[in-house]
Design a protein around this motif. Structure first.
Motif, short mmCIF file in Angstrom:
data_model
loop_
_atom_site.label_atom_id
_atom_site.label_comp_id
_atom_site.label_asym_id
_atom_site.label_seq_id
_atom_site.Cartn_x
_atom_site.Cartn_y
_atom_site.Cartn_z
N VAL A 129 -16.22 -149.33 -26.31
CA VAL A 129 -16.51 -150.61 -26.92
C VAL A 129 -16.33 -151.62 -25.81
CG1 VAL A 129 -16.21 -152.45 -28.45
CG2 VAL A 129 -16.19 -150.08 -29.05
N VAL A 130 -15.37 -151.82 -25.17
CA VAL A 130 -15.07 -152.83 -24.02
C VAL A 130 -16.06 -152.53 -22.90
CG1 VAL A 130 -12.87 -153.49 -25.09
CG2 VAL A 130 -13.25 -151.74 -23.00
N SER A 131 -16.46 -151.25 -22.60
CA SER A 131 -17.01 -150.91 -21.49
C SER A 131 -18.53 -151.10 -21.58
CB SER A 131 -17.05 -149.45 -21.02
OG SER A 131 -15.65 -148.92 -20.82
N ILE A 132 -18.93 -150.88 -22.92
CA ILE A 132 -20.29 -151.24 -23.30
C ILE A 132 -20.67 -152.74 -23.38
CG2 ILE A 132 -22.04 -151.12 -25.23
CD1 ILE A 132 -20.87 -148.31 -25.69
N SER B 9 -18.94 -148.15 -16.22
CA SER B 9 -19.37 -149.42 -16.69
C SER B 9 -19.21 -150.50 -15.52
CB SER B 9 -18.66 -150.00 -17.91
OG SER B 9 -17.28 -150.06 -17.50
N GLN B 10 -17.86 -150.60 -15.10
CA GLN B 10 -17.55 -151.17 -13.65
C GLN B 10 -18.60 -150.95 -12.66
OE1 GLN B 10 -15.25 -153.64 -13.79
NE2 GLN B 10 -15.14 -153.12 -15.82
N PHE B 11 -19.11 -149.54 -12.20
CA PHE B 11 -19.99 -149.60 -11.22
C PHE B 11 -21.27 -150.04 -11.63
CE2 PHE B 11 -17.82 -145.45 -9.68
CZ PHE B 11 -16.74 -146.24 -9.09
N ILE B 12 -21.84 -149.92 -12.99
CA ILE B 12 -23.13 -150.52 -13.42
C ILE B 12 -23.08 -152.20 -13.07
CG2 ILE B 12 -24.65 -150.98 -15.22
CD1 ILE B 12 -23.57 -148.21 -16.35
N CYS B 13 -21.98 -152.68 -13.67
CA CYS B 13 -21.80 -154.13 -13.33
C CYS B 13 -21.92 -154.51 -11.84
CB CYS B 13 -20.47 -154.69 -14.14
SG CYS B 13 -20.52 -154.32 -15.90
N GLU B 14 -21.33 -153.78 -11.24
CA GLU B 14 -21.07 -153.85 -9.76
C GLU B 14 -22.60 -153.91 -9.13
OE1 GLU B 14 -19.05 -154.97 -7.69
OE2 GLU B 14 -17.18 -155.21 -8.87
N TRP B 15 -23.35 -152.92 -9.62
CA TRP B 15 -24.82 -152.71 -9.14
C TRP B 15 -25.69 -153.84 -9.63
CZ3 TRP B 15 -29.10 -151.03 -11.95
CH2 TRP B 15 -30.27 -150.93 -11.15
N LEU B 16 -25.67 -154.04 -10.88
CA LEU B 16 -26.34 -155.24 -11.56
C LEU B 16 -26.08 -156.68 -10.70
CD1 LEU B 16 -26.24 -154.48 -15.38
CD2 LEU B 16 -28.28 -153.94 -13.79
N GLU B 17 -24.80 -156.90 -10.43
CA GLU B 17 -24.47 -158.30 -9.87
C GLU B 17 -24.69 -158.13 -8.28
OE1 GLU B 17 -20.77 -159.12 -11.79
OE2 GLU B 17 -21.66 -158.63 -13.60
N GLY B 18 -24.81 -157.10 -7.88
CA GLY B 18 -24.97 -156.94 -6.32
C GLY B 18 -23.73 -156.87 -5.68
N GLY B 19 -22.67 -156.31 -6.56
CA GLY B 19 -21.09 -156.24 -5.87
C GLY B 19 -20.95 -154.96 -4.94
N THR B 20 -19.79 -155.09 -4.31
CA THR B 20 -19.50 -153.86 -3.70
C THR B 20 -18.08 -153.67 -3.78
OG1 THR B 20 -18.78 -155.53 -1.71
CG2 THR B 20 -21.07 -154.63 -1.70
N ASP B 21 -17.24 -154.10 -4.87
CA ASP B 21 -16.04 -153.58 -4.92
C ASP B 21 -15.64 -152.35 -5.73
OD1 ASP B 21 -15.06 -155.85 -3.71
OD2 ASP B 21 -15.09 -156.98 -5.69
N TYR B 22 -16.35 -150.96 -5.31
CA TYR B 22 -16.10 -149.95 -5.94
C TYR B 22 -14.96 -149.26 -5.59
CZ TYR B 22 -21.52 -150.47 -6.29
OH TYR B 22 -22.60 -150.70 -6.67
N PHE C 91 -8.13 -149.14 -11.56
CA PHE C 91 -8.27 -148.37 -12.94
C PHE C 91 -7.57 -147.16 -12.87
CE2 PHE C 91 -11.73 -151.78 -13.33
CZ PHE C 91 -10.88 -152.21 -14.20
N GLY C 92 -7.96 -146.52 -11.56
CA GLY C 92 -7.26 -144.87 -11.35
C GLY C 92 -5.87 -144.92 -11.24
N GLY C 93 -5.10 -146.11 -10.62
CA GLY C 93 -3.65 -146.10 -10.62
C GLY C 93 -2.99 -146.37 -12.03
N VAL C 94 -3.93 -147.43 -12.97
CA VAL C 94 -3.24 -147.45 -14.01
C VAL C 94 -3.38 -146.20 -15.05
CG1 VAL C 94 -3.60 -148.91 -16.28
CG2 VAL C 94 -3.78 -149.76 -14.09
N TRP C 95 -4.56 -145.35 -14.96
CA TRP C 95 -4.64 -144.34 -15.49
C TRP C 95 -3.63 -143.39 -15.25
CZ3 TRP C 95 -5.84 -139.10 -14.17
CH2 TRP C 95 -6.24 -138.40 -15.37
N LEU C 96 -3.26 -143.10 -13.93
CA LEU C 96 -2.13 -142.21 -13.53
C LEU C 96 -0.89 -142.54 -14.18
CD1 LEU C 96 -3.01 -141.61 -9.72
CD2 LEU C 96 -3.31 -140.13 -11.75
N PHE C 97 -0.64 -143.91 -14.24
CA PHE C 97 0.68 -144.65 -14.78
C PHE C 97 0.67 -144.03 -16.28
CE2 PHE C 97 3.12 -147.81 -17.10
CZ PHE C 97 4.20 -147.48 -16.44
N GLY C 98 -0.49 -144.26 -16.93
CA GLY C 98 -0.74 -143.74 -18.50
C GLY C 98 -0.51 -142.25 -18.59
#
Length: 397
Positions: A76-79, A127-140, A147-154
């Motif tokens: 939900v939060v990603s969408i 969702s983050q990659f789509i937002c970066e692409w739509l907004e022309g960002g480069t923080d992939y 998010f990968g670090g937090v996921w590993l902690f979980g």
């Protein structure tokens, strides 16, 4: 330390509101107030409010169900993040939005299995990659690292909880096994006490009855033997019940009475005297042996008691020989009786395979880590030969 046994917990920890954890509801409300307050006061310039305000309210509200529906909350939060990027031209860059994503990623990793956890991480990164692409960002790369670090902690938390659950289950299993072993030990002790005492009482009762018909004065010794066996059995039963009460109650103390020591080698003399009084023709040869553990002494006493009881029960007054000898490493017990005569003769091979007496001896020898040989002799009698270690392992019943 005492604080390790009772860790600090918040007063509302573990309580529920609308079947939801209070901690999650409070976190959702706090993030919601922060998000809505920032938008309405103008501290967060994300417009139009017709799009960003409902998205902020919904994104923070789903935190309340993050434990029960972690994958759904993450989706939900990603969408909604992608929706805001499409409708408002930018995704939320506020602190509350980052916290919502981090909480969802951690929860799906900590609460779900490997497959669902990976799927939840994939949804967030997509969702983050789509937002970066739509907004022309480069923080992939930044998105992957955070998010990968937090996921590993979980995932680490998930594995830790699984190990804690398995350890707790293992502890319960060990407790159940210990209870089962204790029940076996108690059943063995009860059998030894009851079988021996009742056998002696039955034999002496027959002798007393026969004496009363001919010479009442001759009934006195059998009656004394019955009284002595009954008192001994009652004493053993009280001791066993006192042990059960002491082991079963953490509050048992000196008021419960001191426990008498378990039977041992010193009690063999009284046992032999009792068997002889019951009419058993018993020859005894006990060689001097090195000191042995209390568990071995109890095993020796019970094995001799059970074997002699079987002789008296099944071979009557047949001659019996008891020999005990050993060294610093082991104790050897040999009980051999001559062939029974008259009506007392029976199929001893059947007793070996199905009788509770020899089964109890075999279990006690096995529990002590010893060996047992039992069977009929060529002369028609029966022999029991047991070898026990002088020092039993800790925890052996």
């Amino acid at each position: 330390m005492s604080f390790m046994k009772h860790p600090l917990r918040l007063p509302w920890s573990g309580r529920l509101i609308w079947s939801l954890p209070v901690n999650d509801v409070v976190l959702a409300l706090a993030l919601g107030v922060l998000a809505v307050g920032g938008l309405l006061t103008g501290q967060v310039m994300e417009r139009p409010l017709s799009a960003t305000l409902p998205i902020a309210v919904t994104s923070t509200a789903v935190i309340a169900v993050r434990r029960s529906l972690p994958l759904t909350a993450t989706a939900v939060v990603s969408i909604l993040a992608v929706a805001q990027s499409l409708l408002a031209g930018h995704s939320s860059s506020t602190l509350w939005a980052l916290v919502v994503f981090l909480v969802c990623v951690y929860t799906v990793a900590a609460e779900r299995s490997e497959g669902y956890a990976l799927f939840g991480l994939a949804i967030v990164l997509a969702s983050q990659f789509i937002c970066e692409w739509l907004e022309g960002g480069t923080d992939y790369a930044f998105d992957v690292l955070v998010f990968g670090g937090v996921w590993l902690f979980g995932r680490g938390t998930h594995f830790w909880k699984e190990q804690a659950i398995r350890a707790e289950q293992h502890r319960h299993d060990l407790a159940r096994i210990a209870v089962a072993q204790e029940r076996i030990r108690i059943a063995r002790e009860l059998h030894d006490v009851v079988a021996h005492s009742l056998s002696v009482i039955a034999v002496q009762a027959d002798a007393a009855e026969a004496a009363l018909l001919k010479d009442p004065a001759r009934a006195v010794p059998p009656m004394k033997a019955i009284r002595g066996s009954a008192r001994e059995a009652l004493g053993d039963m009280r001791q066993l019940l006192r042990v059960l009460r002491t082991e079963g109650s953490a509050e048992a103390g000196p008021a419960d009475g001191a426990l008498s020591p378990a039977h041992g080698m010193d009690d063999l003399e009284q046992l032999v005297a009792t068997m002889r009084e019951s009419g058993l023709d018993l020859q005894v040869d006990i060689s001097r042996i090195a000191p042995v553990s209390q568990g071995t002494e109890l095993a020796v006493f019970r094995i001799v008691q059970e074997a002699l009881t079987n002789v008296r029960k099944h071979a009557g007054t047949a001659r019996c020989r008891l020999r005990i000898y050993g060294d610093e490493d082991q104790v050897c017990i040999q009980i051999e009786n001559d062939a029974p005569s008259g009506k007392r003769e029976l199929d001893i091979t059947e007793e070996l395979s199905t009788g509770n007496g020899l089964l109890g001896i075999r279990e006690r020898v096995s529990a002590a880590g010893g060996t047992l040989l039992a069977g009929p002799t060529d002369a028609g009698g029966f022999t029991v030969s047991a070898t026990l270690p002088a020092r039993q392992k800790r925890g052996t019943p």
